[in-house]
Write a protein that holds these residues in place. Structure first.
Motif, PDB file in Angstrom:
ATOM      1  N   ARG A  46       0.833  -1.209   0.000  1.00 30.56           N
ATOM      2  CA  ARG A  46       0.000   0.000   0.000  1.00 30.56           C
ATOM      3  C   ARG A  46       0.870   1.262   0.000  1.00 30.56           C
ATOM      4  O   ARG A  46       0.493   2.276  -0.585  1.00 30.56           O
ATOM      5  N   GLY A  50       1.056   4.222  -2.926  1.00 34.10           N
ATOM      6  CA  GLY A  50       0.696   5.600  -2.601  1.00 34.10           C
ATOM      7  C   GLY A  50      -0.618   5.691  -1.863  1.00 34.10           C
ATOM      8  O   GLY A  50      -1.200   6.766  -1.750  1.00 34.10           O
ATOM      9  N   LEU A  51      -1.114   4.551  -1.351  1.00 28.99           N
ATOM     10  CA  LEU A  51      -2.367   4.574  -0.588  1.00 28.99           C
ATOM     11  C   LEU A  51      -2.122   4.776   0.901  1.00 28.99           C
ATOM     12  O   LEU A  51      -3.032   5.016   1.670  1.00 28.99           O
ATOM     13  N   PHE A  53       1.318   5.981   3.776  1.00 31.18           N
ATOM     14  CA  PHE A  53       2.589   6.683   3.745  1.00 31.18           C
ATOM     15  C   PHE A  53       3.531   6.179   4.818  1.00 31.18           C
ATOM     16  O   PHE A  53       3.099   5.836   5.913  1.00 31.18           O
ATOM     17  N   PRO A  69      -1.475   7.837  -5.293  1.00 33.26           N
ATOM     18  CA  PRO A  69      -1.634   6.872  -6.384  1.00 33.26           C
ATOM     19  C   PRO A  69      -1.017   7.404  -7.669  1.00 33.26           C
ATOM     20  O   PRO A  69      -1.153   8.580  -7.996  1.00 33.26           O
ATOM     21  N   LEU A  75      -2.944  -1.629  -9.863  1.00 35.54           N
ATOM     22  CA  LEU A  75      -3.167  -2.340  -8.606  1.00 35.54           C
ATOM     23  C   LEU A  75      -4.161  -3.473  -8.777  1.00 35.54           C
ATOM     24  O   LEU A  75      -5.196  -3.305  -9.405  1.00 35.54           O
ATOM     25  N   PHE A  77      -6.074  -6.333  -6.235  1.00 35.41           N
ATOM     26  CA  PHE A  77      -6.264  -6.805  -4.867  1.00 35.41           C
ATOM     27  C   PHE A  77      -6.789  -8.233  -4.858  1.00 35.41           C
ATOM     28  O   PHE A  77      -7.094  -8.817  -5.894  1.00 35.41           O
ATOM     29  N   ARG A  81     -12.895  -6.076  -6.736  1.00 39.03           N
ATOM     30  CA  ARG A  81     -13.258  -4.671  -6.524  1.00 39.03           C
ATOM     31  C   ARG A  81     -13.800  -4.019  -7.784  1.00 39.03           C
ATOM     32  O   ARG A  81     -13.399  -2.906  -8.139  1.00 39.03           O
ATOM     33  N   ALA A 141      -6.411  -3.038 -14.523  1.00 36.12           N
ATOM     34  CA  ALA A 141      -5.092  -2.537 -14.121  1.00 36.12           C
ATOM     35  C   ALA A 141      -4.195  -2.333 -15.336  1.00 36.12           C
ATOM     36  O   ALA A 141      -3.382  -1.417 -15.381  1.00 36.12           O
TER      37      ALA A 141
ATOM     38  N   ASP B 159     -18.736  -1.096   0.178  1.00 30.79           N
ATOM     39  CA  ASP B 159     -17.457  -1.787   0.307  1.00 30.79           C
ATOM     40  C   ASP B 159     -16.313  -0.761   0.322  1.00 30.79           C
ATOM     41  O   ASP B 159     -16.125  -0.027  -0.641  1.00 30.79           O
ATOM     42  N   GLY B 161     -13.350  -1.158  -0.126  1.00 29.57           N
ATOM     43  CA  GLY B 161     -12.458  -1.460  -1.245  1.00 29.57           C
ATOM     44  C   GLY B 161     -12.830  -0.661  -2.488  1.00 29.57           C
ATOM     45  O   GLY B 161     -11.947  -0.227  -3.235  1.00 29.57           O
ATOM     46  N   LEU B 162     -14.122  -0.468  -2.705  1.00 26.49           N
ATOM     47  CA  LEU B 162     -14.551   0.294  -3.881  1.00 26.49           C
ATOM     48  C   LEU B 162     -14.179   1.764  -3.726  1.00 26.49           C
ATOM     49  O   LEU B 162     -13.756   2.422  -4.678  1.00 26.49           O
ATOM     50  N   MET B 165     -10.679   2.057  -4.508  1.00 27.70           N
ATOM     51  CA  MET B 165     -10.459   2.055  -5.958  1.00 27.70           C
ATOM     52  C   MET B 165     -10.633   3.469  -6.505  1.00 27.70           C
ATOM     53  O   MET B 165      -9.891   3.909  -7.380  1.00 27.70           O
ATOM     54  N   ARG B 167     -10.006   6.167  -4.957  1.00 27.46           N
ATOM     55  CA  ARG B 167      -8.776   6.900  -4.623  1.00 27.46           C
ATOM     56  C   ARG B 167      -7.649   6.519  -5.570  1.00 27.46           C
ATOM     57  O   ARG B 167      -6.871   7.369  -6.003  1.00 27.46           O
ATOM     58  N   VAL B 168      -7.568   5.205  -5.864  1.00 27.12           N
ATOM     59  CA  VAL B 168      -6.513   4.750  -6.767  1.00 27.12           C
ATOM     60  C   VAL B 168      -6.596   5.495  -8.090  1.00 27.12           C
ATOM     61  O   VAL B 168      -5.583   5.856  -8.679  1.00 27.12           O
ATOM     62  N   TYR B 169      -7.833   5.742  -8.541  1.00 23.56           N
ATOM     63  CA  TYR B 169      -7.976   6.430  -9.817  1.00 23.56           C
ATOM     64  C   TYR B 169      -8.027   7.940  -9.667  1.00 23.56           C
ATOM     65  O   TYR B 169      -8.410   8.668 -10.580  1.00 23.56           O
TER      66      TYR B 169
END
Ligand SMILES: Nc1ncnc2c1ncn2[C@@H]1O[C@H](COP(=O)(O)OP(=O)(O)O)[C@@H](O)[C@H]1O
Ligand SMILES: [Mg+2]
Lengths: 257, 267
Positions: A46, A50-51, A53, A69, A75, A77, A81, A141, B159, B161-162, B165, B167-169
């Motif tokens: 993580r 960048g999720l 620190f 990120p 990514l 998991f 998701r 991804a 969730d 996790g969603l 996701m 945040r990831v994007y």
């Protein structure tokens, strides 16, 4: 080049999850992080993503420090998701809003072909099996054309057959454009089948215990003597003391080799 | 009102009599009712024959009375619903996305929720008199809580996790809300909507029969004084019809907005 320099991680509750992690990964390399549950593998991943620190230390990609990120990092998991309200193609395009429609479509078709799901572009996630959903997650991804793929126990929720299939599949994809793969796994065989290098972590606090270089040519036969010998060695490197009861869950342990 | 059992697809569903059979019992009962009323077994003061009810409905329609009462009742329902619904949605969203807001407001809202809103009627009459404000207030109160609770828990049940996701994007707060939180909470919000609409009519029925000079409930109470049982039955059927319409509207909304959800049948 991915550099992890002297990374420490202490959570707000005072728990020291990682201590002095140093690791450099060159482009195209496949590196696995293995270790018992709770030794900080996901935390490290993580941080690279960048999720989260580090309390101390730094992660950088091609000399550029990670602050959040990163578009060049994909990514995957343990759970796929996928947004349940989006169709497969829409899920894959989730992070592509900056591209033109045509571009998005072309890329989506290309990655769907890569994961052999071209016929499922219009399916809803609930219509997919676990393995298919995970393939969509891989496609999502890949669609940003990342240089680095981070995978956190990506296949551990799947049945053994599907897992093996997806491991081969991941290699097939890797042989297309050689992204760097940093893979967290619980499964000793998975690490051995995929990796150029295996990093063994130990807990309390999480730190690098040993590094194993795997020079076997690919594709690797799980039944080969050399493979079995490495497997025994790797299991030996994991701290399997009875103080940690859930180690029985470790992939491959007790299967008698 | 609203436990919905969804049938699993059966082979019977393609046959036309699968649609006919559910109507057999109600139709039979109405026929029986008609016969018993005509023979005189049922006193028409107690329950008029179906044909009398239909005649009363036609009479009220032609005189314009029915339309007037339905319009005023619907207006009260809609205004009360909009006020209560937007307050419920607002606080549901606010407390759903913000922990500090939740800490500040949720327990208070939960406490008020424990008061049956119809128990407030005497107090509400003292506050507002027996005008439309009182009825609208009660309807709003009845609508607010189902919407609030289901919006709040709908958001909290997404969730994590969603959201990660998102945040990831690199989604901003607003995009995260519109692309992940809102669609994720929508099934639950629609459940709340369905309960709210049930509450809406129920509250209005009670409020209109207790204190009103117009509306369906008033029509029924007025007819009772003149022993017009047929009009009373028309009023009851009207409430049933309006309730059914509201329910169908939500079902339709569910079909178009959350076809992806496991509660919905896939084509
Ligand atoms: N947000 C957090 N706050 C406090 N402790 C945490 C947090 N996240 C993880 N931990 C702890 O850090 C340790 C490492 O967690 P993790 O990286 O998930 O382990 P692994 O993936 O190797 O199983 C665990 O003991 C876990 O309980
Ligand atoms: Mg983990």
């Amino acid at each position: 080049m991915l550099h992890i320099k002297n990374v420490h991680k202490q959570f707000d509750n005072g728990f020291l999850a990682l201590e002095g992690i140093n690791l450099s990964i060159r482009p195209g390399e496949i590196v696995s992080l293995v270790g018992t549950s709770g030794c900080g593998k996901s935390t490290l991943l993580r941080i690279v993503a960048g999720l989260d620190f580090p309390t101390l230390g730094e992660v950088s990609i091609d000399g550029e420090p990670i602050t959040g990120p990163h578009p060049k990092v994909g990514l995957i998991f343990q759970e796929a998701r996928l947004m349940p309200w989006l169709r497969v193609a829409e899920n894959i395009q989730f992070g592509l809003s900056h591209l033109s429609r045509l571009d998005r479509q072309e890329r989506t078709e290309a990655v769907l072909r890569k994961v052999h799901l071209s016929n499922f572009a219009e399916a809803l996630p609930r219509q997919l099996s676990g393995g298919m959903a995970q393939r969509v997650a891989i496609a999502r991804a890949l669609v940003t054309q990342p240089d680095i793929l981070l995978l956190d126990e990506p296949f551990s929720a799947l049945d053994a057959f599907t897992r093996t299939q997806l491991q081969d599949h991941l290699l097939e994809i890797w042989e297309g454009d050689y992204p760097t793969l940093l893979l967290v796994t619980h499964d000793v065989e998975e690490a051995l089948v995929l990796s150029d290098r295996i990093i063994v972590l130990r807990p309390h606090p999480g730190r690098i215990h040993r590094e194993l270089r795997i020079d076997l040519p690919r594709p690797r036969r799980r039944s080969s003597l050399e493979f079995q010998r490495l497997k025994e060695q790797l299991i030996g490197e994991l701290d399997l003391s009875p103080a940690v009861p859930d180690l029985v869950k470790l992939g491959g342990v007790g299967s008698g080799g | 009102m609203t436990t919905t059992l969804r049938h699993s697809p059966s082979r019977l569903s393609s046959l036309p009599w699968d649609r006919v059979i559910p109507w057999v019992v109600p139709a039979g009962l109405i026929l029986l009712w008609q016969i018993l009323a005509q023979v005189g077994v049922i006193n028409s003061r107690i329950l008029p024959a179906p044909t009398d009810v239909v005649q009363a409905a036609i009479r009220l329609t032609l005189s314009g009375e029915l339309f007037k009462h339905v319009t005023i009742s619907t207006w009260r329902a809609v205004v009360g619903f909009l006020i209560g619904g937007s307050i419920g949605l607002f606080f549901g969203v606010l407390n759903g996305v913000s922990r500090p807001a939740e800490l500040l407001a949720d327990s208070s809202i939960q406490m008020i929720r424990n008061i049956p809103h119809l128990a407030m009627i005497p107090l509400v009459i003292l506050w507002f008199g027996i005008g439309d404000e009182a009825r609208i207030f009660l309807v709003a109160l009845g609508v607010l809580f189902p919407i609030y609770v289901n919006t709040f828990y709908g958001i909290r049940a997404i969730d994590p996790g969603l959201i990660e996701m998102g945040r990831v994007y690199g989604l901003g707060r607003r995009q995260l809300f519109s692309q992940v939180i809102l669609p994720g909470a929508l099934p639950s919000i629609l459940v709340g909507l369905r309960y709210a609409l049930g509450n809406m009519w129920l509250t209005l029925i009670v409020a209109e029969t207790i204190a009103a000079s117009s509306g369906i409930g008033y029509m029924a109470m007025n007819a009772r004084e003149f022993m017009q049982t047929d009009v009373v039955v028309v009023a009851i059927l009207l409430y049933a019809l309006l309730g059914k319409l509201a329910d169908s509207a939500v079902r339709w909304l569910e079909k178009v907005t959350i076809a992806w959800h496991p509660s919905q049948k896939l084509k």
